[in-house]
Design a protein around this motif. Structure first.
Motif, PDB file in Angstrom:
ATOM      1  N   ARG A   1       3.253  52.238   0.285  1.00 21.07           N
ATOM      2  CA  ARG A   1       4.117  51.452  -0.599  1.00 21.07           C
ATOM      3  C   ARG A   1       5.138  52.350  -1.297  1.00 21.07           C
ATOM      4  O   ARG A   1       6.304  51.986  -1.446  1.00 21.07           O
ATOM      5  CB  ARG A   1       3.266  50.703  -1.619  1.00 21.07           C
ATOM      6  CG  ARG A   1       4.037  49.927  -2.659  1.00 21.07           C
ATOM      7  CD  ARG A   1       4.821  48.776  -2.075  1.00 21.07           C
ATOM      8  NE  ARG A   1       3.959  47.709  -1.583  1.00 21.07           N
ATOM      9  CZ  ARG A   1       4.441  46.585  -1.049  1.00 21.07           C
ATOM     10  NH1 ARG A   1       5.756  46.400  -0.918  1.00 21.07           N
ATOM     11  NH2 ARG A   1       3.611  45.651  -0.614  1.00 21.07           N
TER      12      ARG A   1
ATOM     13  N   ASP B   1       6.494  43.451   3.537  1.00 21.92           N
ATOM     14  CA  ASP B   1       5.376  42.897   2.774  1.00 21.92           C
ATOM     15  C   ASP B   1       4.415  42.128   3.671  1.00 21.92           C
ATOM     16  O   ASP B   1       3.193  42.213   3.520  1.00 21.92           O
ATOM     17  CB  ASP B   1       5.898  41.981   1.667  1.00 21.92           C
ATOM     18  CG  ASP B   1       6.569  42.747   0.538  1.00 21.92           C
ATOM     19  OD1 ASP B   1       6.338  43.967   0.431  1.00 21.92           O
ATOM     20  OD2 ASP B   1       7.335  42.124  -0.226  1.00 21.92           O
TER      21      ASP B   1
ATOM     22  N   PHE C   1       2.485  44.673   5.809  1.00 28.02           N
ATOM     23  CA  PHE C   1       1.595  45.431   4.923  1.00 28.02           C
ATOM     24  C   PHE C   1       0.333  44.630   4.624  1.00 28.02           C
ATOM     25  O   PHE C   1      -0.781  45.145   4.687  1.00 28.02           O
ATOM     26  CB  PHE C   1       2.357  45.764   3.642  1.00 28.02           C
ATOM     27  CG  PHE C   1       1.636  46.673   2.695  1.00 28.02           C
ATOM     28  CD1 PHE C   1       1.736  48.052   2.811  1.00 28.02           C
ATOM     29  CD2 PHE C   1       0.870  46.158   1.662  1.00 28.02           C
ATOM     30  CE1 PHE C   1       1.083  48.894   1.928  1.00 28.02           C
ATOM     31  CE2 PHE C   1       0.211  46.989   0.776  1.00 28.02           C
ATOM     32  CZ  PHE C   1       0.316  48.365   0.906  1.00 28.02           C
TER      33      PHE C   1
ATOM     34  N   GLU D   1       9.180  52.008  -1.266  1.00 23.14           N
ATOM     35  CA  GLU D   1       9.964  51.871  -2.491  1.00 23.14           C
ATOM     36  C   GLU D   1      11.035  52.953  -2.571  1.00 23.14           C
ATOM     37  O   GLU D   1      12.158  52.705  -3.040  1.00 23.14           O
ATOM     38  CB  GLU D   1       9.042  51.932  -3.719  1.00 23.14           C
ATOM     39  CG  GLU D   1       8.059  50.773  -3.825  1.00 23.14           C
ATOM     40  CD  GLU D   1       8.742  49.440  -4.035  1.00 23.14           C
ATOM     41  OE1 GLU D   1       9.883  49.414  -4.560  1.00 23.14           O
ATOM     42  OE2 GLU D   1       8.144  48.397  -3.678  1.00 23.14           O
TER      43      GLU D   1
END
Length: 324
Positions: free
Chosen positions: A195, A179, A182, A199
């Motif tokens: 993303r 995170d 990113f 995931e």
């Protein structure tokens, strides 16, 4: 090089890989020069002191000096570097004979002294140029070569093999670091696909095989190129026993566009869950490379300007080639 985040520690449980990038390269206030290297050789390995000493650009944990045509001197720069060198001295002589590409092999050890207070190592030199300074132009050959190298490396490790304190866990343990990267580099138009890859990786099952030998830090600065293809692998300081997905991420991070599928054809013993984890870890590593490039563009210590474009190109490969 450890995957770390500038100026902060990633929160999480003790088992979380630490994605904290220290931009402080510490060498105990000692300026490492060619004269220092020569003096250390004269004191401890006088039979090698007559060889030409040339500084090698780059390096993170270690400052490297070319010694003649076939050797290199590695002097620790960071606090963790002596332990990384110790690991290489212990395990590379075990691994190197069965690997199909040249790797650095330790041939001499330097002991702490008044001139330099840390242990240091003389290694064999792997000829060629790192991928971050020259391209792979023979994509199929490079994919085959990398797959065969990792197939030879990824054998069950002995119980006394090292484990890693900052990598090797399931990707979900790296979520805070992902995170941060990113948000720091802003992937732009491909952000949603990046993303989604992540995931998918954190939803994948755990590695359920025995711990295997893992290089742990395969990126463009740690693979060597000659004649347009892979010709060597360097910097084994982060090697550990664990999930091979951490190395299989190189199918996207290292190889040119379209080569991942061929890589996995040649590296056959991998299931869909491992590919999912590997692809997510590739996205994580690409974001890290982009952040290092961004830091280099800003003139920050430890930044690598050439890594930004390499990381961006690799991230494009990650989102375009899902092997589904």
């Amino acid at each position: 090089m450890a995957l770390e985040t500038p100026g902060r520690r990633t929160p999480g449980p003790p088992s979380t890989p630490e994605l904290v990038l220290s931009l402080r390269i510490a060498s105990a206030g000692i300026e490492t020069t060619a004269d220092l290297v020569h003096d250390l050789l004269q004191e401890q390995h006088p039979d090698l002191a007559g060889l030409t000493v040339r500084e090698v650009a780059g390096g993170w944990d270690n400052q490297q000096w070319r010694l003649g045509d076939h050797l290199a001197v590695r002097l620790p720069r960071t606090e963790r570097a002596p332990e990384l060198q110790r690991k290489e001295r212990r395990w590379l002589p075990v691994l190197a004979p069965r690997l199909p590409l040249p790797v650095p092999n330790p041939v001499r050890t330097g002991v702490p002294s008044t001139r330099f207070p840390k242990p240091w190592t003389i290694m064999t030199w792997v000829p060629g140029e790192p991928l971050d300074s020259t391209p792979l132009t023979r994509a199929d050959h490079a994919a085959d070569t990398l797959a065969r190298f990792l197939r030879a490396l990824h054998v069950e490790a002995p119980v006394e093999a090292p484990v890693s304190p900052d990598r090797g866990a399931h990707p979900r343990a790296c979520t805070d670091g992902f995170d941060h990267f990113f948000q720091a580099v802003s992937p732009g138009a491909i952000a949603d696909r990046v993303r989604a890859v992540w995931e998918d990786a954190i939803a994948a099952p755990e590695w359920d095989g025995p711990p295997v030998w893992v290089h742990g830090d395969l990126h463009p600065a740690n693979v060597i190129v000659s004649d347009g293809t892979l010709s060597g692998v360097i910097d084994f300081g982060d090697m550990f026993a664990g999930d091979p997905a951490w190395d299989l991420a190189a199918a996207w991070v290292v190889l040119p566009a379209g080569a991942a599928s061929r890589f996995f054809d040649v590296y056959p013993r991998v299931d869909a869950a491992t590919i999912r984890r590997a692809r997510g870890l590739a996205a994580l590593k690409c974001l890290f490379l982009m952040l290092m490039g961004q830091n280099g563009d800003r003139g920050l210590p430890g930044g690598k300007p050439a890594w930004g474009p390499a990381g961006r190109a690799a991230l494009e490969r990650v989102v375009q080639d899902g092997l589904r």
